[in-house]
Write a protein that holds these residues in place. Structure first.
Motif, PDB file in Angstrom:
ATOM      1  N   LEU A  79       0.829  -1.211   0.000  1.00  6.71           N
ATOM      2  CA  LEU A  79       0.000   0.000   0.000  1.00  6.71           C
ATOM      3  C   LEU A  79       0.862   1.260   0.000  1.00  6.71           C
ATOM      4  CD1 LEU A  79      -2.751  -1.053   2.555  1.00  6.71           C
ATOM      5  CD2 LEU A  79      -3.094  -0.591   0.116  1.00  6.71           C
ATOM      6  N   ALA A  80       1.965   1.232   0.734  1.00 10.77           N
ATOM      7  CA  ALA A  80       2.874   2.382   0.770  1.00 10.77           C
ATOM      8  C   ALA A  80       3.461   2.634  -0.615  1.00 10.77           C
ATOM      9  CB  ALA A  80       3.989   2.151   1.785  1.00 10.77           C
ATOM     10  N   GLN A  81       3.890   1.575  -1.287  1.00 11.33           N
ATOM     11  CA  GLN A  81       4.429   1.720  -2.644  1.00 11.33           C
ATOM     12  C   GLN A  81       3.365   2.263  -3.583  1.00 11.33           C
ATOM     13  OE1 GLN A  81       5.772  -2.293  -3.339  1.00 11.33           O
ATOM     14  NE2 GLN A  81       7.768  -1.930  -2.398  1.00 11.33           N
ATOM     15  N   ASP A  82       2.138   1.766  -3.439  1.00  8.44           N
ATOM     16  CA  ASP A  82       1.035   2.204  -4.289  1.00  8.44           C
ATOM     17  C   ASP A  82       0.733   3.695  -4.093  1.00  8.44           C
ATOM     18  OD1 ASP A  82      -1.025   1.521  -6.202  1.00  8.44           O
ATOM     19  OD2 ASP A  82      -2.478   1.779  -4.557  1.00  8.44           O
ATOM     20  N   VAL A 113      -2.941  -8.090  14.579  1.00  9.78           N
ATOM     21  CA  VAL A 113      -1.768  -7.676  15.349  1.00  9.78           C
ATOM     22  C   VAL A 113      -1.915  -6.220  15.786  1.00  9.78           C
ATOM     23  CG1 VAL A 113      -0.202  -9.301  14.198  1.00  9.78           C
ATOM     24  CG2 VAL A 113      -0.458  -6.981  13.294  1.00  9.78           C
ATOM     25  N   ASN A 114      -1.150  -5.854  16.810  1.00  7.23           N
ATOM     26  CA  ASN A 114      -1.102  -4.475  17.285  1.00  7.23           C
ATOM     27  C   ASN A 114      -0.206  -3.646  16.375  1.00  7.23           C
ATOM     28  OD1 ASN A 114      -2.613  -5.078  19.647  1.00  7.23           O
ATOM     29  ND2 ASN A 114      -0.761  -5.816  20.639  1.00  7.23           N
ATOM     30  N   TYR A 115      -0.527  -2.358  16.295  1.00  6.31           N
ATOM     31  CA  TYR A 115       0.344  -1.417  15.594  1.00  6.31           C
ATOM     32  C   TYR A 115       0.280  -0.071  16.289  1.00  6.31           C
ATOM     33  CZ  TYR A 115      -3.646   0.857  13.321  1.00  6.31           C
ATOM     34  OH  TYR A 115      -4.803   1.553  13.069  1.00  6.31           O
ATOM     35  N   GLN A 116       1.279   0.756  16.001  1.00  3.48           N
ATOM     36  CA  GLN A 116       1.335   2.117  16.541  1.00  3.48           C
ATOM     37  C   GLN A 116       1.810   3.051  15.450  1.00  3.48           C
ATOM     38  OE1 GLN A 116       2.912   3.418  20.599  1.00  3.48           O
ATOM     39  NE2 GLN A 116       4.707   3.662  19.309  1.00  3.48           N
ATOM     40  N   VAL A 117       1.132   4.188  15.322  1.00  2.00           N
ATOM     41  CA  VAL A 117       1.549   5.238  14.394  1.00  2.00           C
ATOM     42  C   VAL A 117       1.983   6.425  15.248  1.00  2.00           C
ATOM     43  CG1 VAL A 117       0.858   6.770  12.514  1.00  2.00           C
ATOM     44  CG2 VAL A 117      -0.152   4.484  12.678  1.00  2.00           C
ATOM     45  N   THR A 157      -4.849  -4.373  13.657  1.00  2.00           N
ATOM     46  CA  THR A 157      -5.158  -4.536  12.239  1.00  2.00           C
ATOM     47  C   THR A 157      -5.111  -6.001  11.857  1.00  2.00           C
ATOM     48  OG1 THR A 157      -4.658  -3.729  10.012  1.00  2.00           O
ATOM     49  CG2 THR A 157      -2.785  -4.298  11.410  1.00  2.00           C
ATOM     50  N   GLY A 158      -5.721  -6.293  10.720  1.00  5.65           N
ATOM     51  CA  GLY A 158      -5.687  -7.634  10.142  1.00  5.65           C
ATOM     52  C   GLY A 158      -5.011  -7.583   8.786  1.00  5.65           C
ATOM     53  N   GLU A 159      -5.245  -8.610   7.970  1.00  7.99           N
ATOM     54  CA  GLU A 159      -4.576  -8.683   6.670  1.00  7.99           C
ATOM     55  C   GLU A 159      -4.896  -7.511   5.757  1.00  7.99           C
ATOM     56  OE1 GLU A 159      -4.788 -12.380   4.575  1.00  7.99           O
ATOM     57  OE2 GLU A 159      -4.058 -13.509   6.306  1.00  7.99           O
ATOM     58  N   ASP A 160      -6.105  -6.959   5.875  1.00  5.70           N
ATOM     59  CA  ASP A 160      -6.425  -5.756   5.110  1.00  5.70           C
ATOM     60  C   ASP A 160      -5.788  -4.574   5.832  1.00  5.70           C
ATOM     61  OD1 ASP A 160      -7.397  -3.636   3.659  1.00  5.70           O
ATOM     62  OD2 ASP A 160      -9.504  -3.981   4.167  1.00  5.70           O
ATOM     63  N   ALA A 161      -4.621  -4.176   5.366  1.00  9.04           N
ATOM     64  CA  ALA A 161      -3.859  -3.111   6.022  1.00  9.04           C
ATOM     65  C   ALA A 161      -4.290  -1.723   5.576  1.00  9.04           C
ATOM     66  CB  ALA A 161      -2.369  -3.313   5.757  1.00  9.04           C
ATOM     67  N   SER A 162      -5.280  -1.611   4.704  1.00  9.62           N
ATOM     68  CA  SER A 162      -5.669  -0.284   4.205  1.00  9.62           C
ATOM     69  C   SER A 162      -6.207   0.635   5.300  1.00  9.62           C
ATOM     70  CB  SER A 162      -6.636  -0.393   3.031  1.00  9.62           C
ATOM     71  OG  SER A 162      -7.775  -1.122   3.366  1.00  9.62           O
ATOM     72  N   PRO A 163      -6.980   0.161   6.295  1.00  3.88           N
ATOM     73  CA  PRO A 163      -7.369   1.085   7.365  1.00  3.88           C
ATOM     74  C   PRO A 163      -6.162   1.622   8.137  1.00  3.88           C
ATOM     75  CG  PRO A 163      -8.827  -0.808   7.363  1.00  3.88           C
ATOM     76  CD  PRO A 163      -7.694  -1.117   6.401  1.00  3.88           C
ATOM     77  N   MET A 164      -5.134   0.788   8.353  1.00  5.86           N
ATOM     78  CA  MET A 164      -3.927   1.242   9.036  1.00  5.86           C
ATOM     79  C   MET A 164      -3.222   2.303   8.192  1.00  5.86           C
ATOM     80  SD  MET A 164      -0.687  -1.013  10.508  1.00  5.86           S
ATOM     81  CE  MET A 164      -0.626  -2.052   9.071  1.00  5.86           C
ATOM     82  N   MET A 165      -3.159   2.114   6.893  1.00  7.34           N
ATOM     83  CA  MET A 165      -2.551   3.106   6.005  1.00  7.34           C
ATOM     84  C   MET A 165      -3.359   4.397   6.024  1.00  7.34           C
ATOM     85  SD  MET A 165      -0.231   4.192   3.976  1.00  7.34           S
ATOM     86  CE  MET A 165       0.768   2.790   3.548  1.00  7.34           C
ATOM     87  N   ASP A 166      -4.681   4.277   6.002  1.00  7.18           N
ATOM     88  CA  ASP A 166      -5.535   5.473   6.057  1.00  7.18           C
ATOM     89  C   ASP A 166      -5.304   6.250   7.345  1.00  7.18           C
ATOM     90  OD1 ASP A 166      -6.610   4.853   3.579  1.00  7.18           O
ATOM     91  OD2 ASP A 166      -8.451   3.969   4.407  1.00  7.18           O
ATOM     92  N   VAL A 167      -5.187   5.551   8.471  1.00  6.15           N
ATOM     93  CA  VAL A 167      -4.930   6.205   9.754  1.00  6.15           C
ATOM     94  C   VAL A 167      -3.611   6.966   9.678  1.00  6.15           C
ATOM     95  CG1 VAL A 167      -4.326   5.766  12.179  1.00  6.15           C
ATOM     96  CG2 VAL A 167      -6.325   4.666  11.182  1.00  6.15           C
TER      97      VAL A 167
END
Length: 161
Positions: free
Chosen positions: A11-14, A69-73, A123-133
């Motif tokens: 997603l980052a590359q895109d 999994v957990n993530y932090q921005v 987040t889960g396998e669909d990482a797009s919400p994490m990218m949007d955040v």
């Protein structure tokens, strides 16, 4: 890397977001006494807030084969507390921004007086919400920067790049 981190990287590359990536392994002890290694993938970049200011920012994702999994921005070095005597008012002002303006992000003051903005999530396998955040975080920071500049005892110029 896990499927989640691979999807985030794609997603980052895109979106043409360039991250420096590194893996961190930390030994931890589980409740049952077993020693295991916890892996995290750190995606680091900088965000230009305006013509004079850029802040370091990043996403940390627990690297695991689990479905979620957990993530932090985090957005770092936004500003610096210059007058610790004003800390109660600074904290109150930041809490007002947190309550009314920062959405799913929170402004906090670290132990050394650095002002950061962060979001914790799952987040889960669909990482797009994490990218949007992550992307919306930059917009939120730009929107509240004028309010942060008004807080007495805080210097935002120290964070200029």
């Amino acid at each position: 890397m896990s499927k989640i981190t691979d999807n985030f990287k794609y997603l980052a590359q895109d979106r043409k977001i360039e991250f420096k990536t590194k893996e961190i392994e930390t030994p931890i002890r589980r409740k049952d006494g077993e020693d295991i290694t916890q892996k995290q993938i750190v995606f680091q970049t900088a965000l230009r807030i305006n013509d004079d200011k850029a802040v370091a920012c990043g996403v940390i994702v627990h690297d695991s084969d689990q479905p979620r999994v957990n993530y932090q921005v985090t957005y770092n070095k936004i500003g610096q507390v210059t007058d610790r005597n004003k800390m109660p008012q600074i904290t109150s002002d930041l809490n007002d921004i947190n309550a009314m303006r920062s959405g799913y992000y929170r402004f906090v003051v670290s132990g050394d007086g650095e002002i950061i903005m962060r979001h914790l999530g799952i987040t889960g396998e669909d990482a797009s919400p994490m990218m949007d955040v992550f992307v919306y975080g930059g917009r939120i920071l730009r929107a509240v920067l004028p309010e942060l500049e008004k807080i007495e005892g805080v210097d935002l110029s120290q964070a200029k790049s």
